[in-house]
Design a protein around this motif. Structure first.
Motif, PDB file in Angstrom:
ATOM      1  N   LEU A 135     -32.989  45.253  43.727  1.00  0.00           N
ATOM      2  CA  LEU A 135     -33.891  45.029  44.863  1.00  0.00           C
ATOM      3  C   LEU A 135     -35.342  45.322  44.483  1.00  0.00           C
ATOM      4  N   GLU A 136     -35.568  46.349  43.639  1.00  0.00           N
ATOM      5  CA  GLU A 136     -36.933  46.658  43.198  1.00  0.00           C
ATOM      6  C   GLU A 136     -37.511  45.499  42.389  1.00  0.00           C
ATOM      7  N   ASN A 139     -38.380  42.757  44.801  1.00  0.00           N
ATOM      8  CA  ASN A 139     -39.603  43.062  45.550  1.00  0.00           C
ATOM      9  C   ASN A 139     -40.850  42.920  44.699  1.00  0.00           C
ATOM     10  N   SER A 140     -40.713  43.148  43.377  1.00  0.00           N
ATOM     11  CA  SER A 140     -41.858  42.992  42.483  1.00  0.00           C
ATOM     12  C   SER A 140     -41.995  41.564  41.981  1.00  0.00           C
ATOM     13  N   SER A 141     -41.182  40.647  42.550  1.00  0.00           N
ATOM     14  CA  SER A 141     -41.220  39.213  42.204  1.00  0.00           C
ATOM     15  C   SER A 141     -40.919  38.972  40.726  1.00  0.00           C
ATOM     16  N   VAL A 165     -30.944  38.097  49.572  1.00  0.00           N
ATOM     17  CA  VAL A 165     -32.027  37.808  48.627  1.00  0.00           C
ATOM     18  C   VAL A 165     -32.162  36.305  48.408  1.00  0.00           C
ATOM     19  N   ARG A 172     -39.002  32.034  51.391  1.00  0.00           N
ATOM     20  CA  ARG A 172     -40.323  32.180  50.777  1.00  0.00           C
ATOM     21  C   ARG A 172     -40.802  30.864  50.169  1.00  0.00           C
TER      22      ARG A 172
END
Length: 395
Positions: A135-136, A139-141, A165, A172
């Motif tokens: 997930l990190e 979130n950092s793409s 996700v 997105r």
């Protein structure tokens, strides 16, 4: 071996250890008991035969008879009690063996369970860490992020995270595409407006030369407003599409404030408003001088429109290791409380908005500073007047 198989093995291992321990201790204790009983009976027979050799045959005969007795016939025999003996005087030493073996069992079983629990917790922590790391990265793409698919008690959570996700990625991408389409449509509208506005300006100029009229002045003001709207829409489309080109370099704040004031000089003189810019020495931000000046002009113009005739626009600036701060405020009546949350929204015009603006200037200023790693906030000063605070953060 799958994760689920490893999980089952982790749970079954301590149970297997316990079963093996119980069986092992039972076999050991049975062997130890028989060994002690044999040695004691053997010692007893040896003593009898040494002291009474003539009884050897009788002793062996008694042993054969004892050997044929069943467990039920022997159990509970208290024959020696009448001669003053009890069980504590026989098979000495066997108690310690029993105590030691029992302690080994007592320590081994909880130890096996604690080890299994520790292994289970360790495995769970590792799985949680893997999902958290995934997930990190999302979130950092991080490009190409792939979740490690495993079969265990976290499988359902893993699947739901993956679905969420994936859905967010699709959302997105759709939002980015919609933003690009909006920017393209905005640019097309702006370009389409340019041609009729230019033609209208030319026609108005010819009309002024042939038949001057006060209505021509009114039409001219409206055309100028349309022209500003067209230029603003074109600029917004570039910002939305990410094609607004910035020339980054060190920008001196004092110089940028003075250039912005100079470009507004005609309007300031017309409104009889002055600009106070103190010189605190060289303080720089990393950005584009032209666009920084454009953003500052929009903020100063807003303050000018809310200042009284003969008023003053005040500026100040400072810096620290984290960011540079620029303050621009007026001595007017300040913002309406209900307007403050919406000041930087596009095309928003407050209830008491002055001038003939179209509600884009503040939005543009915010977008320009955001492109330069900064932000703008607005508030009313306790002493009176509206204040804009700009923070440009160090890279």
């Amino acid at each position: 071996m799958t994760e689920r198989s490893k999980q089952r093995l982790t749970i079954l291992l301590p149970v297997l250890v316990c079963v093996i321990s119980i069986v092992g201790i039972s076999v050991f204790w049975q062997y130890e008991y028989r060994q002690v009983a044999f040695t004691h009976i053997s010692q007893f027979c040896e003593i009898v035969m040494e002291n009474y050799p003539e009884t050897e045959g009788q002793v062996l005969s008694v042993l054969k008879e004892y050997h044929t007795l069943t467990e039920q016939e022997i159990k509970g025999n208290q024959f020696l009690v009448q001669y003053g003996y009890d069980n504590s005087e026989f098979c000495r030493g066997i108690q310690w063996n029993f105590f030691i073996s029992s302690m080994v069992f007592v320590l081994l079983v909880p130890g096996a369970f604690l080890l299994a629990i520790w292994q289970l917790n360790k495995r769970n922590r590792m799985r949680i860490a893997e999902l958290t790391s995934y997930l990190e990265k999302v979130n950092s793409s991080a490009a190409g992020t792939v979740i490690q698919m495993k079969e265990d008690e976290f499988s359902h959570l893993q699947d739901e995270i993956y679905k969420t996700v994936t859905s967010l990625y699709q959302t997105r991408e759709a939002a980015v595409q919609a933003k690009v389409n909006f920017a393209d449509n905005l640019a097309n509208i702006a370009h389409q407006l340019k041609t009729p506005i230019t033609a209208a300006f030319l026609s108005l100029q010819l009309m002024k030369n042939t038949t001057p009229s006060i209505y021509g002045e009114q039409v001219g003001r409206q055309l100028e407003r349309l022209n500003r709207l067209e230029e603003s829409l074109l600029m917004l489309s570039k910002i939305d599409a990410g094609t607004l080109h910035l020339e980054f370099s060190q920008v001196d704040i004092y110089t940028a404030l003075n250039l912005a004031a100079e470009n507004l000089n005609d309007l300031l003189m017309k409104e009889r408003v002055s600009v106070d810019i103190p010189d605190h020495g060289c303080m720089e931000i990393y950005g584009d001088m032209e666009w920084t000046m454009e953003a500052l002009m929009n903020l100063m113009k807003n303050c000018m429109e809310h200042s009284k005739h003969g008023g003053t626009i005040h500026c100040d600036y400072s810096s620290n290791p984290l960011y540079a701060k620029i303050l621009i405020w007026d001595d007017g009546e300040g913002f309406q409380a209900e307007d403050i949350p919406h000041l930087f929204e596009r095309f928003y015009r407050g209830k008491d908005t002055a001038g003939n603006g179209i509600g884009i200037g503040l939005s543009l200023a915010r977008s320009i500073f955001e492109l330069q790693n900064g932000n703008i906030t607005a508030r009313n000063r306790p002493e009176g007047g509206a204040c804009f605070e700009i923070r440009v953060y160090s890279h």
